[in-house]
Design an enzyme around this catalytic site. Structure first.
Site, PDB file in Angstrom:
ATOM      1  N   PHE A  30       0.842  -1.194   0.000  1.00  0.00           N
ATOM      2  CA  PHE A  30       0.000   0.000   0.000  1.00  0.00           C
ATOM      3  C   PHE A  30       0.877   1.243   0.000  1.00  0.00           C
ATOM      4  O   PHE A  30       1.713   1.434   0.879  1.00  0.00           O
ATOM      5  CB  PHE A  30      -0.930   0.016   1.222  1.00  0.00           C
ATOM      6  N   GLY A  31       0.678   2.097  -1.011  1.00  0.00           N
ATOM      7  CA  GLY A  31       1.417   3.348  -1.121  1.00  0.00           C
ATOM      8  C   GLY A  31       0.509   4.532  -0.883  1.00  0.00           C
ATOM      9  O   GLY A  31      -0.603   4.587  -1.416  1.00  0.00           O
ATOM     10  N   TYR A  32       0.982   5.469  -0.071  1.00  0.00           N
ATOM     11  CA  TYR A  32       0.184   6.659   0.257  1.00  0.00           C
ATOM     12  C   TYR A  32       0.975   7.950   0.099  1.00  0.00           C
ATOM     13  O   TYR A  32       0.422   9.040   0.191  1.00  0.00           O
ATOM     14  CB  TYR A  32      -0.356   6.562   1.686  1.00  0.00           C
ATOM     15  N   GLY A  33       2.284   7.845  -0.144  1.00  0.00           N
ATOM     16  CA  GLY A  33       3.159   9.009  -0.294  1.00  0.00           C
ATOM     17  C   GLY A  33       4.048   8.815  -1.507  1.00  0.00           C
ATOM     18  O   GLY A  33       3.560   8.595  -2.613  1.00  0.00           O
ATOM     19  N   SER A  34       5.351   8.829  -1.291  1.00  0.00           N
ATOM     20  CA  SER A  34       6.287   8.747  -2.415  1.00  0.00           C
ATOM     21  C   SER A  34       6.228   7.415  -3.155  1.00  0.00           C
ATOM     22  O   SER A  34       6.609   7.351  -4.327  1.00  0.00           O
ATOM     23  CB  SER A  34       7.722   9.026  -1.961  1.00  0.00           C
ATOM     24  N   GLU A  65      12.326   2.140   3.557  1.00  0.00           N
ATOM     25  CA  GLU A  65      11.368   2.684   4.521  1.00  0.00           C
ATOM     26  C   GLU A  65      11.824   2.581   5.976  1.00  0.00           C
ATOM     27  O   GLU A  65      11.387   3.376   6.799  1.00  0.00           O
ATOM     28  CB  GLU A  65      10.009   1.993   4.360  1.00  0.00           C
TER      29      GLU A  65
END
Length: 187
Positions: free
Chosen positions: A14-18, A93
């Site tokens: 799940f990606g929410y930023g970069s 990360e």
């Protein structure tokens, strides 16, 4: 220790930023996705990528909020790439212990629900912060770290969310406010 489900087959991230605009790997499928119970915010001080220990920037993280939901992108990684991508994500990360690697249930735009590796903030970590939007804007406008200016990180994320049709009023406000602060400092 990482809470990795013992499953074979593809892995979702799940990606929410970069990760939305720079995943660093090639997914076999992407989908708009929703993560309930979490809010995207600039709640993590960045001392590596978008700031320094002496002059921290801010990066996005997921903060647990009961009635919130975060809209982002889910990336499906083919089973043969799973271990490689997970190692890459951990190196990227988990540069500090401010992020926690978790597996969260996300809902894809087509209704499917999948478990996805998701990096969330550790609210007990020294890099965690809860700042008013104006204070966030003042930091983001001028901070700079190993991966470049903090304002570029904000702009890239806000622009890509808009292109995907994902509304984030805080990021839209911050992008405008940071642009204004930077324009006024150059005048």
């Amino acid at each position: 220790m990482h809470d990795t489900p013992e499953t074979d087959g593809p892995m979702w991230v799940f990606g929410y930023g970069s990760l939305i605009w720079n995943p660093g790997f090639t997914p076999v499928e992407t989908a708009i996705a929703t993560l309930p119970g979490w809010a995207r915010s600039f709640c993590m001080r960045s001392i590596h990528h978008r700031g320094t220990p002496e002059d921290p920037g801010l990066v996005l993280a997921l903060d647990e909020v009961a009635d919130a939901e975060c809209h982002g992108v889910a990336f499906c990684v083919a089973e043969p790439e799973r271990a490689h991508v997970l190692a890459y994500l951990r190196e990227r990360e988990l540069v500090s212990s401010a992020y926690l690697e978790t597996w969260q249930q996300v809902r894809l735009a087509d209704g499917r629900e999948v478990q996805a590796v998701t990096y969330v903030i550790d609210p007990a970590h020294v890099q965690y912060c809860a700042l008013a939007l104006e204070e966030q804007a003042e930091i983001i406008a001028y901070a700079h770290g190993g991966r470049g200016p903090n304002h570029e990180y904000l702009t890239n994320t806000a622009d890509h969310l808009a292109e995907l049709g994902i509304e984030d009023t805080d990021l839209t406000y911050l992008a405008k406010r940071v642009r204004s602060l930077r324009d006024n400092s150059l005048a």
